[in-house]
Design an enzyme around this catalytic site. Structure first.
Site, PDB file in Angstrom:
ATOM      1  N   SER A   5      64.140  48.655 -68.822  1.00  0.00           N
ATOM      2  CA  SER A   5      62.828  49.209 -69.185  1.00  0.00           C
ATOM      3  C   SER A   5      61.901  49.361 -67.983  1.00  0.00           C
ATOM      4  O   SER A   5      61.176  50.356 -67.871  1.00  0.00           O
ATOM      5  CB  SER A   5      62.165  48.330 -70.242  1.00  0.00           C
ATOM      6  OG  SER A   5      62.961  48.264 -71.403  1.00  0.00           O
ATOM      7  N   HIS A   9      57.198  46.271 -67.783  1.00  0.00           N
ATOM      8  CA  HIS A   9      56.931  47.694 -67.976  1.00  0.00           C
ATOM      9  C   HIS A   9      55.866  48.190 -67.004  1.00  0.00           C
ATOM     10  O   HIS A   9      56.041  49.217 -66.338  1.00  0.00           O
ATOM     11  CB  HIS A   9      56.478  47.950 -69.414  1.00  0.00           C
ATOM     12  CG  HIS A   9      57.541  47.706 -70.427  1.00  0.00           C
ATOM     13  ND1 HIS A   9      57.327  47.776 -71.791  1.00  0.00           N
ATOM     14  CD2 HIS A   9      58.855  47.374 -70.293  1.00  0.00           C
ATOM     15  CE1 HIS A   9      58.441  47.520 -72.438  1.00  0.00           C
ATOM     16  NE2 HIS A   9      59.390  47.262 -71.555  1.00  0.00           N
TER      17      HIS A   9
END
Length: 390
Positions: free
Chosen positions: A293, A344
């Site tokens: 991610s 993230h």
């Protein structure tokens, strides 16, 4: 189309495309209507030029309403707060009834009033006034000779040059999105699928001990010197759904970034973003984590940097979609438990900085690239210092 209107039409098209850096957004097959765009020219971000025999003012009113609708659609597509459209008519004669109001006052899109249309009419009795209004939209006045009649040969030459230049610019823009064919994107997809099956065969991809053994981010072991855990988590996934989502994201986002930046630039962006995401997670979260991610958010960051370098191209193609996807993913991450938001955000910042350090192909900005590289190094050293000292 009359000979004077035809000559002026293509003379203006050449002037806008070649001399004022406008691009053709839309063109009718009969060449009697063209939509131009140059967002850097605020007085005339969009110019709609049309040959039309305006016999009645009601026709002009309906046409302006249509231009407002088109302009509002473009404004939303580009994500602009406001948009100015110049609506340029070339007509042998003006309407036979009252029409002056449509030229004196700009029209605004009814809902929100964020799209403005200013109309200019080149016709018998309006040529001098129209030429003055048009000249005021660009740096330096257009000379009076520009609006004088020309020969058919001159008209043909202007038309040919305008269209050839427009096609050339369009081809150059397409090349920006195809610097190279994807390779590393597919390689990383294959690697993370293979590693996932190895995880499943070795105890399960949701088993903490198995994840740690294969190299997941685990702060105690990183503190003991297992530095490779800043990179290996990028290729590990916790459960099939996690793998599926990141594989689809890498397939669509990764290949897009690799096409734009080229293979080895993409390799650096992806790996550095993955490292930056793991580093941010290491600094902020003590939890065990793994997944691509952070690197995928780095692809978002690289596309945002592309938007800084090519803002018009970015917002005309994918800009608003990318921004909306980033916002949705961040909101989703903060609203759901168990999601590594630090990873993230770290990946997003890392991807943006890495893209700035390598820049886009066929262009170099040494000082700016050096500044981005320095920022990436400073953030890396700062993150490592905080992570290992707390």
């Amino acid at each position: 189309m009359g000979s004077y209107e035809n000559n002026l039409f293509w003379k203006l098209a050449y002037f806008l495309i070649v001399e004022q850096d406008y691009r053709i957004v839309r063109m009718e097959e009969n060449y009697q209507e063209i939509l131009f765009e140059n967002l850097s020219n605020k007085p005339a971000q969009i110019i709609r030029m049309a040959y039309s025999e305006l016999d009645w003012s009601s026709k002009m009113r309906r046409d302006i309403e249509r231009v407002l609708t088109v302009g509002e659609s473009i404004r939303k597509q580009l994500g602009k707060r406001e948009l100015t459209v110049v609506n340029l008519y070339l007509s042998p004669y003006p309407p036979v009834d009252a029409y002056e109001t449509y030229l004196k006052e700009p029209a605004y899109f009814p809902k929100g009033g964020r799209t403005k249309v200013t109309s200019i009419l080149f016709s018998e009795g309006h040529k001098h006034e129209a030429a003055k209004s048009l000249s005021g939209l660009f740096p330096g006045d257009l000379e009076a000779a520009f609006f004088e009649p020309g020969s058919e040969e001159e008209t043909a030459a202007y038309r040919r040059a305008a269209l050839v230049h427009s096609v050339k610019k369009s081809e150059e823009e397409k090349k920006v999105f195809h610097a190279s064919a994807p390779f590393f994107s597919y390689l990383f997809i294959a690697v993370q699928i293979i590693v996932f099956f190895l995880l499943e065969l070795s105890g399960g991809s949701t088993n903490s001990a198995t994840l740690i053994y294969f190299g997941a981010k685990y702060n105690p072991l990183i503190l003991e010197g297992e530095w490779w855990r800043f990179i290996t988590p990028v290729f590990l996934h916790i459960g099939f759904l996690h793998l599926l989502m990141n594989t689809f994201a890498l397939y669509f986002l990764g290949t897009a970034v690799e096409k734009i930046y080229g293979r080895f630039r993409f390799l650096f962006i992806y790996l550095f973003a993955g490292f930056a995401g793991t580093l941010a997670s290491f600094v902020i979260s003590p939890s065990l984590s793994a997944g691509a991610s952070g690197a995928i958010f780095g692809c978002f960051g690289a596309l945002l940097y592309f938007g800084v370098i090519y803002p018009r191209l970015f917002f005309r193609t994918m800009g608003m979609n990318i921004i909306v996807l980033i916002v949705i993913n961040l909101v989703f991450g903060f609203s759901m438990p168990g999601i590594d938001n630090a990873g993230h955000i770290g990946g997003l910042i890392g991807g943006f900085l890495a893209a700035g350090a390598v820049h886009v192909p066929a262009k170099t900005k040494p000082l700016m690239q050096l500044a981005f590289l320095a920022a990436a190094l400073l953030l890396t050293m700062g993150g490592l210092y905080i992570g290992f000292s707390v």
